[in-house]
Design a protein around this motif. Structure first.
Motif, short mmCIF file in Angstrom:
data_model
loop_
_atom_site.label_atom_id
_atom_site.label_comp_id
_atom_site.label_asym_id
_atom_site.label_seq_id
_atom_site.Cartn_x
_atom_site.Cartn_y
_atom_site.Cartn_z
N PRO A 67 0.85 -1.34 -0.33
CA PRO A 67 -0.32 0.07 -0.21
C PRO A 67 0.76 1.37 0.15
O PRO A 67 0.04 2.37 0.30
CB PRO A 67 -0.68 -0.14 1.24
CG PRO A 67 0.09 -1.06 1.93
CD PRO A 67 0.62 -1.64 1.51
N ASN A 68 2.07 1.39 0.43
CA ASN A 68 2.87 2.27 0.74
C ASN A 68 4.01 1.67 -0.08
O ASN A 68 4.98 1.07 0.51
CB ASN A 68 3.25 2.93 1.87
CG ASN A 68 3.85 4.26 2.27
OD1 ASN A 68 4.60 4.42 1.01
ND2 ASN A 68 3.62 4.53 3.45
N LEU A 69 4.97 2.55 -0.59
CA LEU A 69 6.56 2.07 -1.44
C LEU A 69 7.14 2.38 -0.81
O LEU A 69 7.98 2.09 -1.15
CB LEU A 69 6.51 2.57 -3.15
CG LEU A 69 5.50 2.41 -4.03
CD1 LEU A 69 5.48 2.76 -5.52
CD2 LEU A 69 5.17 0.76 -4.25
N LYS A 70 6.93 3.75 0.04
CA LYS A 70 8.05 3.67 1.10
C LYS A 70 8.26 3.43 2.54
O LYS A 70 9.40 3.48 2.84
CB LYS A 70 8.01 5.33 1.66
CG LYS A 70 8.25 5.82 -0.41
CD LYS A 70 8.30 7.52 0.62
CE LYS A 70 8.41 8.20 -0.81
NZ LYS A 70 8.19 9.77 -1.10
N PHE A 74 7.66 -2.85 2.93
CA PHE A 74 7.72 -3.22 1.89
C PHE A 74 9.06 -3.07 1.22
O PHE A 74 9.72 -4.37 0.57
CB PHE A 74 7.25 -2.11 0.88
CG PHE A 74 7.31 -2.51 -0.75
CD1 PHE A 74 7.46 -3.27 -1.67
CD2 PHE A 74 7.74 -1.22 -1.14
CE1 PHE A 74 7.30 -3.21 -2.66
CE2 PHE A 74 8.12 -1.47 -2.89
CZ PHE A 74 7.94 -2.80 -3.37
N LEU A 75 9.85 -2.40 1.67
CA LEU A 75 11.58 -2.04 1.14
C LEU A 75 12.77 -3.10 1.54
O LEU A 75 13.23 -3.46 0.69
CB LEU A 75 11.76 -0.75 1.41
CG LEU A 75 11.41 0.85 1.05
CD1 LEU A 75 12.00 1.69 1.96
CD2 LEU A 75 11.82 1.01 -0.59
N ALA A 76 12.44 -3.50 2.66
CA ALA A 76 13.04 -5.27 3.63
C ALA A 76 12.46 -6.08 2.77
O ALA A 76 13.45 -6.56 2.52
CB ALA A 76 12.64 -5.16 4.72
N GLU A 77 11.58 -6.33 2.49
CA GLU A 77 10.92 -7.12 1.25
C GLU A 77 11.67 -7.23 0.58
O GLU A 77 11.95 -8.74 -0.34
CB GLU A 77 9.10 -7.37 1.47
CG GLU A 77 8.66 -8.87 0.86
CD GLU A 77 7.05 -8.84 0.81
OE1 GLU A 77 6.95 -9.62 0.91
OE2 GLU A 77 6.86 -8.14 0.94
N LEU A 97 14.53 5.21 -3.14
CA LEU A 97 14.22 4.03 -2.50
C LEU A 97 14.81 2.70 -3.39
O LEU A 97 15.60 1.88 -2.89
CB LEU A 97 13.76 4.02 -1.47
CG LEU A 97 13.95 5.51 -0.11
CD1 LEU A 97 13.28 5.53 1.24
CD2 LEU A 97 15.52 5.33 0.67
N VAL A 98 13.20 2.63 -4.28
CA VAL A 98 12.87 1.65 -5.28
C VAL A 98 13.41 1.94 -6.43
O VAL A 98 14.62 0.49 -6.56
CB VAL A 98 11.65 1.38 -5.21
CG1 VAL A 98 11.27 0.10 -6.29
CG2 VAL A 98 10.51 1.50 -3.41
#
Length: 307
Positions: A67-70, A74-77, A97-98
């Motif tokens: 739901p949130n790209l930041k 999510f970033l860890a996954e 960051l992505v």
């Protein structure tokens, strides 16, 4: 060529599925897919997966729907998939960051010949503006949307009979092939990214809103005809007919010269034709859908409706 390159694919609609399928058919190692969250649809408002998620499920590819790209989670996954390269087709704007995470970068497929027609709806706008050609572009992502260094481009002619649906189909197929070509070139180290020439930006391609779809009969017939093509079959150009909202899917320019009618007035024999006067010329409605009814040819509509 090393096809063990770890690829994370990001996309949502059918347009992106063709590229994902092509990568898989060519044996590339897609380790995960990032796509939109399921959206409630239909009368029951049941959550429906995106076209890309449905494709990933068929191929047993891990799916991320942040739901949130930041978000840190999510970033860890995403980082855990250790992607060498990320491929983006018809997805959201990514934070740095992505897109900066993989060592070989993140590239995007765009359905125009960049730098022209940057934005969310290039296929619609090239038709609305009456262009004779368009194409597909792959480019590395950077801060400003659709401005990154170009990797590859391929042109596609626009035919007189094209609408957004037919052009979408051809660019989807051509784009899928270009994505595979781009991955092959990156994997073999055979790419020379070129900066976009910002002086060549002639048009933008912003998102289509409801007001974009409203037919203005004070425009010339040719302009309205192009608008109809650029919005057909979705979301559809709109006007009022017999006091009801109506989507127009196909039209034809009947006369370039004017008649005794005023712009916005129409003539009909109530059997075979409806001709609207525009600012310049007559425009025939060929296929339409009145609110609450199904899509039909104008002759069928006139059999059940007197104007």
């Amino acid at each position: 060529m090393n096809k063990d390159l770890r690829i994370v694919f990001m996309g949502t609609p059918e347009f992106a599925v063709a590229a994902l399928e092509s990568l898989l058919q060519e044996g590339w190692n897609v380790v995960a897919v990032v796509t939109a969250m399921d959206k409630p649809q239909g009368r029951g408002r049941k959550p429906k997966p995106s076209a890309v998620k449905a494709c990933a499920l068929q191929h047993n590819i891990p799916i991320l729907q942040p739901p949130n790209l930041k978000s840190e989670a999510f970033l860890a996954e995403l980082k855990a998939y250790r992607a060498d390269l990320q491929v983006v087709v018809a997805f959201r704007m990514l934070p740095e960051l992505v897109w900066s995470m993989p060592p070989k970068g993140t590239f995007n497929l765009h359905a125009s010949l960049l730098p022209d027609y940057r934005g969310a709806a290039p296929i619609n706008w090239v038709l609305i503006n009456g262009e004779e050609k368009t194409g597909v572009t792959t480019f590395f992502l950077q801060h400003e949307i659709d401005t990154g260094n170009i990797l590859f481009q391929e042109e596609e002619p626009i035919h007189p009979e094209d609408n957004a649906g037919s052009l979408y189909q051809r660019l989807m197929e051509k784009g899928a092939r270009l994505v595979v070509r781009t991955v092959e070139a990156i994997a073999s180290g055979n790419v020379e990214p070129k900066a976009q020439d910002h002086n060549k930006v002639r048009h933008q391609a912003p998102k289509i809103f409801r007001e974009t779809c409203e037919i203005d009969w004070a425009q010339p017939a040719t302009t309205i005809h192009q608008l109809v093509k650029g919005l057909s079959p979705y979301p559809g150009a709109r006007c009022d007919l017999n006091g009801r909202s109506c989507k127009i899917y196909r039209t034809a320019v009947v006369k370039e010269e004017d008649t005794s009618l005023r712009a916005g007035e129409f003539e009909t024999d109530n059997k075979t034709y409806i001709h609207f006067q525009t600012a310049k010329g007559l425009l025939a409605l060929l296929e339409l859908q009145v609110e609450g009814k199904r899509r039909m040819e104008v002759q069928e509509y006139l059999r059940g409706n007197r104007l």
